[in-house]
Every structure is written in structure tokens, then in C-alpha cells.
Write a protein that holds these residues in place. Structure first.
Motif, mmCIF file in Angstrom:
data_model
loop_
_atom_site.group_PDB
_atom_site.id
_atom_site.type_symbol
_atom_site.label_atom_id
_atom_site.label_comp_id
_atom_site.label_asym_id
_atom_site.label_seq_id
_atom_site.Cartn_x
_atom_site.Cartn_y
_atom_site.Cartn_z
ATOM 1 N N VAL A 92 0.843 -1.200 0.000
ATOM 2 C CA VAL A 92 0.000 0.000 0.000
ATOM 3 C C VAL A 92 0.876 1.247 0.000
ATOM 4 O O VAL A 92 2.042 1.196 0.403
ATOM 5 N N ASP A 93 0.292 2.365 -0.425
ATOM 6 C CA ASP A 93 1.017 3.626 -0.349
ATOM 7 C C ASP A 93 0.759 4.276 1.010
ATOM 8 O O ASP A 93 0.116 3.674 1.884
ATOM 9 N N ASP A 94 1.232 5.499 1.183
ATOM 10 C CA ASP A 94 1.090 6.181 2.479
ATOM 11 C C ASP A 94 -0.359 6.467 2.854
ATOM 12 O O ASP A 94 -0.661 6.733 4.012
ATOM 13 N N ASN A 95 -1.263 6.427 1.874
ATOM 14 C CA ASN A 95 -2.686 6.646 2.136
ATOM 15 C C ASN A 95 -3.467 5.344 2.198
ATOM 16 O O ASN A 95 -4.689 5.353 2.137
ATOM 17 N N ASN A 96 -2.756 4.223 2.296
ATOM 18 C CA ASN A 96 -3.343 2.885 2.364
ATOM 19 C C ASN A 96 -4.056 2.473 1.072
ATOM 20 O O ASN A 96 -4.908 1.592 1.077
ATOM 21 N N VAL A 97 -3.689 3.097 -0.045
ATOM 22 C CA VAL A 97 -4.228 2.704 -1.347
ATOM 23 C C VAL A 97 -3.493 1.437 -1.779
ATOM 24 O O VAL A 97 -2.269 1.362 -1.718
ATOM 25 N N PHE A 98 -4.261 0.458 -2.214
ATOM 26 C CA PHE A 98 -3.723 -0.836 -2.611
ATOM 27 C C PHE A 98 -2.937 -0.714 -3.908
ATOM 28 O O PHE A 98 -3.451 -0.256 -4.923
ATOM 29 N N LEU A 99 -1.663 -1.153 -3.877
ATOM 30 C CA LEU A 99 -0.794 -1.099 -5.050
ATOM 31 C C LEU A 99 -0.547 -2.470 -5.652
ATOM 32 O O LEU A 99 -0.223 -2.578 -6.839
ATOM 33 N N GLY A 100 -0.664 -3.531 -4.835
ATOM 34 C CA GLY A 100 -0.410 -4.880 -5.310
ATOM 35 C C GLY A 100 -0.052 -5.805 -4.171
ATOM 36 O O GLY A 100 -0.341 -5.509 -3.008
ATOM 37 N N ILE A 101 0.584 -6.920 -4.521
ATOM 38 C CA ILE A 101 0.989 -7.890 -3.500
ATOM 39 C C ILE A 101 2.414 -8.358 -3.762
ATOM 40 O O ILE A 101 2.918 -8.276 -4.890
ATOM 41 N N ILE A 102 3.029 -8.852 -2.712
ATOM 42 C CA ILE A 102 4.314 -9.542 -2.804
ATOM 43 C C ILE A 102 4.064 -10.957 -2.303
ATOM 44 O O ILE A 102 3.558 -11.151 -1.197
ATOM 45 N N THR A 103 4.410 -11.941 -3.137
ATOM 46 C CA THR A 103 4.182 -13.332 -2.775
ATOM 47 C C THR A 103 5.476 -14.002 -2.323
ATOM 48 O O THR A 103 6.572 -13.522 -2.626
ATOM 49 N N ARG A 104 5.333 -15.099 -1.619
ATOM 50 C CA ARG A 104 6.504 -15.903 -1.252
ATOM 51 C C ARG A 104 7.271 -16.317 -2.498
ATOM 52 O O ARG A 104 8.493 -16.292 -2.518
ATOM 53 N N LYS A 105 6.546 -16.718 -3.527
ATOM 54 C CA LYS A 105 7.184 -17.170 -4.760
ATOM 55 C C LYS A 105 8.093 -16.087 -5.331
ATOM 56 O O LYS A 105 9.221 -16.374 -5.758
ATOM 57 N N GLU A 106 7.624 -14.853 -5.359
ATOM 58 C CA GLU A 106 8.432 -13.761 -5.906
ATOM 59 C C GLU A 106 9.680 -13.518 -5.055
ATOM 60 O O GLU A 106 10.758 -13.266 -5.586
ATOM 61 N N ILE A 107 9.551 -13.624 -3.751
ATOM 62 C CA ILE A 107 10.723 -13.436 -2.883
ATOM 63 C C ILE A 107 11.667 -14.619 -3.011
ATOM 64 O O ILE A 107 12.895 -14.447 -2.983
ATOM 65 N N PHE A 108 11.135 -15.815 -3.216
ATOM 66 C CA PHE A 108 12.017 -16.959 -3.481
ATOM 67 C C PHE A 108 12.818 -16.735 -4.770
ATOM 68 O O PHE A 108 13.968 -17.160 -4.863
ATOM 69 N N ASN A 109 12.235 -16.083 -5.752
ATOM 70 C CA ASN A 109 12.976 -15.748 -6.968
ATOM 71 C C ASN A 109 14.140 -14.808 -6.656
ATOM 72 O O ASN A 109 15.235 -14.961 -7.208
ATOM 73 N N VAL A 110 13.925 -13.856 -5.762
ATOM 74 C CA VAL A 110 14.998 -12.946 -5.345
ATOM 75 C C VAL A 110 16.089 -13.730 -4.612
ATOM 76 O O VAL A 110 17.284 -13.536 -4.864
ATOM 77 N N ILE A 111 15.680 -14.617 -3.718
ATOM 78 C CA ILE A 111 16.648 -15.425 -2.966
ATOM 79 C C ILE A 111 17.412 -16.342 -3.916
ATOM 80 O O ILE A 111 18.637 -16.496 -3.795
ATOM 81 N N ASN A 112 16.729 -16.926 -4.869
ATOM 82 C CA ASN A 112 17.376 -17.786 -5.858
ATOM 83 C C ASN A 112 18.423 -17.001 -6.645
ATOM 84 O O ASN A 112 19.556 -17.463 -6.843
ATOM 85 N N PHE A 113 18.058 -15.821 -7.095
ATOM 86 C CA PHE A 113 19.000 -14.951 -7.801
ATOM 87 C C PHE A 113 20.226 -14.672 -6.923
ATOM 88 O O PHE A 113 21.362 -14.772 -7.379
ATOM 89 N N THR A 114 19.985 -14.344 -5.672
ATOM 90 C CA THR A 114 21.074 -13.994 -4.750
ATOM 91 C C THR A 114 22.016 -15.163 -4.540
ATOM 92 O O THR A 114 23.240 -15.005 -4.591
ATOM 93 N N THR A 115 21.479 -16.338 -4.316
ATOM 94 C CA THR A 115 22.338 -17.496 -4.050
ATOM 95 C C THR A 115 23.135 -17.910 -5.275
ATOM 96 O O THR A 115 24.218 -18.486 -5.134
ATOM 97 N N HIS A 116 22.623 -17.609 -6.460
ATOM 98 C CA HIS A 116 23.329 -18.004 -7.683
ATOM 99 C C HIS A 116 24.273 -16.933 -8.220
ATOM 100 O O HIS A 116 25.066 -17.211 -9.118
#
Length: 158
Positions: A119-143
Motif C-alpha cells: 500500500v502507499d502512504d494513504n493505504n491505497v492498494f498497489l499490489g501484493i508480494i508473494t513468497r514465490k516472488e521473494i524466493f525468486n529474489v533469494i534464488n538470484f542472490t544465491t546463484h
């Protein structure tokens, strides 16, 4: 706290790990549970974000919350779902992300949640972050970590 080298490499991930609000199935807090039951069944998710008429994030609604309202003494009935609104049963104590660059906070919350609303500073919904997307970041980092940092393990003898 994430170590600085790990945090640096994670931030080099060049894809957005936020699924934008336009791509996320949501429901309105004033929808009745019959409508939401149909939406959740059709999209095959067990939980989705709830928004108000101005796109402010309000909470989550899940199939479990709806089926709880369907349970009668000896059976199950959807008879009253059209008389109950989402705001009557939704989960409101939900962690939200205001700073999507703070991976430490995101990972801490994703231990218990499958996804987090952004959300933004006014609590307007911008989207979501999923575990899968963060696992992609972790995968990138480890490789790619060794490409950016030299460790005792990958240090070449002179």
C-alpha cells in the motif's frame, strides 16, 4: 538484520517482485459472501485482498471464513451467504508493506503469510508480494553472490 552483502545482491535483482494491483483478484468490502465464494472458487485461491470503494486496502477474506458461516448444526448451507457482507467477517489485522525495498521486513512477514499487500502512504492498494516472488529474489542472490562478493570459500590462492 540481513547482512549488507546479501542485501546488496538482493537489491540487484532487476525484476519487480510486486504483482501490481491490476493483476490481483480483489473483492469489495460491501460484496456479499455468496459473490466472494464464487470468485474464490473460480480463481482457485483460498484468500484474497479486500478493498473499499476508493481502492484502500481493508483486509483479507478467505474460503475458510466463508465456509465457517455456511456451517449449521448438522449440515452445510449457502442459504444465508447473500445476507452477509465481506466486512462482517474479513480479517483486518493484516501486515502491510509500505516500503517494498525493505526485504528484511517482507521476509519476516512471509514466514506466516503466503502474500503481503503493498500500500502507499494513504493505504491505497498497489499490489501484493508473494513468497514465490521473494524466493525468486533469494534464488538470484544465491546463484550470483560470488559474482559480486569474494568469500573465503571462493577466494583464489595467490
Amino acid at each position: 538484520m540481513i547482512s549488507k552483502p546479501l542485501d546488496d545482491v538482493m537489491k540487484k535483482y532487476n525484476k519487480s517482485y510486486i504483482i501490481t494491483g491490476e493483476k490481483v483478484a480483489t473483492v469489495n468490502e460491501n460484496n456479499d459472501l455468496q459473490h466472494v465464494f464464487l470468485v474464490l472458487t473460480k480463481i482457485k485461491y483460498s484468500k484474497i485482498p479486500v478493498l473499499d470503494n476508493d481502492n484502500h486496502f481493508k483486509g483479507f477474506i478467505s474460503l475458510a471464513m466463508i465456509t465457517e458461516k455456511m456451517l449449521l448444526e448438522n449440515n452445510i448451507s449457502a442459504k444465508y451467504l447473500d445476507t452477509i457482507t465481506v466486512k462482517d467477517v474479513m480479517q483486518t489485522n493484516v501486515p502491510v508493506i509500505n516500503d517494498p525495498s525493505n526485504l528484511e521486513v517482507i521476509m519476516r512477514f512471509l514466514v506466516d503469510e503466503n502474500f503481503l499487500p503493498v500500500v502507499d502512504d494513504n493505504n491505497v492498494f498497489l499490489g501484493i508480494i508473494t513468497r514465490k516472488e521473494i524466493f525468486n529474489v533469494i534464488n538470484f542472490t544465491t546463484h550470483t553472490f560470488d559474482y559480486y562478493y569474494q568469500t573465503k570459500e571462493n577466494k583464489k590462492d595467490d
